[in-house]
Design a protein around this motif. Structure first.
Motif, mmCIF file in Angstrom:
data_model
loop_
_atom_site.group_PDB
_atom_site.id
_atom_site.type_symbol
_atom_site.label_atom_id
_atom_site.label_comp_id
_atom_site.label_asym_id
_atom_site.label_seq_id
_atom_site.Cartn_x
_atom_site.Cartn_y
_atom_site.Cartn_z
ATOM 1 N N THR A 149 -36.909 26.541 0.286
ATOM 2 C CA THR A 149 -36.309 27.633 1.042
ATOM 3 C C THR A 149 -34.996 27.154 1.644
ATOM 4 N N GLU A 150 -33.969 27.980 1.514
ATOM 5 C CA GLU A 150 -32.654 27.666 2.059
ATOM 6 C C GLU A 150 -32.278 28.706 3.109
ATOM 7 N N ARG A 151 -31.519 28.238 4.093
ATOM 8 C CA ARG A 151 -31.065 29.130 5.156
ATOM 9 C C ARG A 151 -29.561 28.945 5.343
ATOM 10 N N VAL A 152 -28.807 30.033 5.331
ATOM 11 C CA VAL A 152 -27.364 30.007 5.539
ATOM 12 C C VAL A 152 -27.078 30.717 6.854
ATOM 13 N N PRO A 153 -26.512 30.026 7.852
ATOM 14 C CA PRO A 153 -26.242 30.657 9.156
ATOM 15 C C PRO A 153 -25.310 31.855 9.012
ATOM 16 N N ALA A 154 -25.446 32.789 9.937
ATOM 17 C CA ALA A 154 -24.630 34.002 9.910
ATOM 18 C C ALA A 154 -23.200 33.680 10.336
ATOM 19 N N ARG A 155 -22.268 34.010 9.459
ATOM 20 C CA ARG A 155 -20.854 33.852 9.754
ATOM 21 C C ARG A 155 -20.100 35.027 9.154
ATOM 22 N N GLY A 156 -18.832 35.167 9.544
ATOM 23 C CA GLY A 156 -18.011 36.239 9.025
ATOM 24 C C GLY A 156 -17.005 35.732 8.011
ATOM 25 N N GLY A 157 -16.335 36.683 7.365
ATOM 26 C CA GLY A 157 -15.273 36.322 6.440
ATOM 27 C C GLY A 157 -15.694 36.420 4.990
ATOM 28 N N ARG A 158 -14.704 36.693 4.146
ATOM 29 C CA ARG A 158 -14.958 36.847 2.715
ATOM 30 C C ARG A 158 -15.318 35.518 2.063
ATOM 31 N N ALA A 159 -14.702 34.437 2.520
ATOM 32 C CA ALA A 159 -15.004 33.127 1.945
ATOM 33 C C ALA A 159 -16.470 32.753 2.182
ATOM 34 N N HIS A 160 -16.959 33.066 3.389
ATOM 35 C CA HIS A 160 -18.374 32.785 3.685
ATOM 36 C C HIS A 160 -19.286 33.609 2.788
ATOM 37 N N ALA A 161 -18.956 34.886 2.573
ATOM 38 C CA ALA A 161 -19.779 35.739 1.716
ATOM 39 C C ALA A 161 -19.807 35.202 0.284
ATOM 40 N N ARG A 162 -18.663 34.748 -0.202
ATOM 41 C CA ARG A 162 -18.620 34.180 -1.554
ATOM 42 C C ARG A 162 -19.488 32.931 -1.654
ATOM 43 N N ASN A 163 -19.402 32.077 -0.636
ATOM 44 C CA ASN A 163 -20.194 30.853 -0.637
ATOM 45 C C ASN A 163 -21.681 31.164 -0.597
ATOM 46 N N LEU A 164 -22.055 32.165 0.192
ATOM 47 C CA LEU A 164 -23.460 32.547 0.288
ATOM 48 C C LEU A 164 -23.978 33.055 -1.054
ATOM 49 N N LEU A 165 -23.196 33.913 -1.714
ATOM 50 C CA LEU A 165 -23.612 34.429 -3.024
ATOM 51 C C LEU A 165 -23.770 33.303 -4.037
ATOM 52 N N ARG A 166 -22.855 32.347 -4.000
ATOM 53 C CA ARG A 166 -22.951 31.220 -4.932
ATOM 54 C C ARG A 166 -24.230 30.418 -4.680
ATOM 55 N N LYS A 167 -24.552 30.175 -3.417
ATOM 56 C CA LYS A 167 -25.757 29.419 -3.100
ATOM 57 C C LYS A 167 -27.011 30.138 -3.605
ATOM 58 N N ILE A 168 -27.037 31.462 -3.443
ATOM 59 C CA ILE A 168 -28.197 32.214 -3.921
ATOM 60 C C ILE A 168 -28.279 32.158 -5.443
ATOM 61 N N ALA A 169 -27.123 32.340 -6.111
ATOM 62 C CA ALA A 169 -27.111 32.332 -7.571
ATOM 63 C C ALA A 169 -27.473 30.962 -8.140
ATOM 64 N N GLU A 170 -27.162 29.890 -7.400
ATOM 65 C CA GLU A 170 -27.413 28.538 -7.889
ATOM 66 C C GLU A 170 -28.790 28.014 -7.501
ATOM 67 N N MET A 171 -29.566 28.799 -6.766
ATOM 68 C CA MET A 171 -30.916 28.352 -6.418
ATOM 69 C C MET A 171 -31.693 28.055 -7.704
#
Length: 317
Positions: A149-171
């Motif tokens: 299980t992975e947890r990504v802290p809540a942050r704002g910004g488009r760069a953060h959203a892109r990073n979050l999507l990549r982490k989910i896709a790479e699980m």
């Protein structure tokens, strides 16, 4: 309009989710971002009131009660003073914190249409990230394949959203026989307690409904959305003669003949389970969006958002 090829010679629809695996991950994520921005831009006009998060959390004006209003919003002081039932409107916060629970267990590593359910989970998170982005809003996520299980802290910004999507896709995919625990993942969203916001759970919701209790507990502080991701073979068996049915979360397999009777019984059981999921989400206070691997997922998302906007603004969904 067509894009690519399905592999059997037929054109791949433009709305089909991009492939988000291997060497095609980077290109797929870029294509996904462009497609989401192109087709969802314009839905977020003004503040959040009446769109994805539902009603706000700050007290607003009182108005006379109308049939269909939530009685939990009754303003008893004004009602007693005017001798006429009144409810208290709420104003949406200008900063929204959204948390996503993304199920990536073995049952999501499956798809017989234009994508795997796993890819559609990433697409759903991308849509939520776009719909709730901007204006100081923050997005966080908890995602699990059943083994880790992975947890990504809540942050704002488009760069953060892109990073979050990549982490989910790479699980990574869990080993065969690994069982997911959606209830435990949803429970993680309750600790530590957070300010009122939006919680989105993305899963195929196969199996039991033990996730209903922690989801209902979240409804006391948050608006809830359940996104159910399904494949045609989750609800209907094809007429293919003998077929091997496998449970990816237990590794059990069974060879059966897809007779007309078995297909009817399978369809009835699948529909009964979907009805149970819809009822459990409704009782937990969550809105329900269904995305299919053989359907235009962005169009389905748009219809869902527009319906919520109409409902919260007093129209008919």
């Amino acid at each position: 309009m067509a894009r690519g090829n399905t592999g059997d010679g037929s054109a791949r629809p433009a709305w089909a989710p991009p492939v988000l695996r291997g060497e095609r991950l980077d290109a797929g994520l870029r294509m996904l971002e462009l497609e989401v921005r192109r087709r969802l831009d314009g839905l977020l006009q003004g503040n959040h009131l009446g769109l994805v998060p539902g009603p706000g959390s700050e007290p607003g004006e009182a108005r006379p009660y109308q049939p269909g209003d939530d009685v939990r919003r009754m303003d008893w002081a004004v009602t007693a003073r005017t001798t006429e039932p009144h409810i208290r409107e709420t104003v949406a916060d200008r900063e929204l914190e959204t948390w996503v629970a993304a199920d990536l267990s073995a049952s999501l590593d499956f798809g017989t249409a234009l994508s795997e359910k796993r890819d559609l989970v990433v697409c759903a998170v991308a849509a939520i990230a776009h719909l709730t982005g901007g204006g100081g809003n923050r997005l966080g996520a908890v995602f699990s394949n059943g083994d880790q299980t992975e947890r990504v802290p809540a942050r704002g910004g488009r760069a953060h959203a892109r990073n979050l999507l990549r982490k989910i896709a790479e699980m990574p995919r869990a080993a065969e026989g690994t069982r997911g625990d959606l209830a435990a993942m949803v429970e993680q969203l309750r600790r530590p307690p957070r300010r009122r916001g939006l919680v989105v759970v993305v899963s195929d919701f196969l199996g039991g409904t033990g996730w209903q209790r922690p989801l209902r507990a979240l409804s006391a502080r948050h608006d809830l959305i359940g996104i159910e991701v399904i494949d045609p073979r989750d609800v209907d068996l094809p007429e293919v003669g003998t077929v091997v049915l496998a449970d990816p979360e237990t590794g059990r397999q069974r060879e059966v003949r897809a007779s007309a009777l078995l297909r009817r019984e399978f369809a009835a059981a699948a529909q009964a389970h979907r009805d149970q999921v819809a009822r459990a989400l409704r009782q937990a206070g969550a809105a329900h969006l269904v995305l299919r691997t053989d359907s235009d997922w962005i169009a389905d998302t748009v219809r869902f958002v527009v319906a919520r906007k109409r409902r919260w603004s007093g129209g008919v969904a």
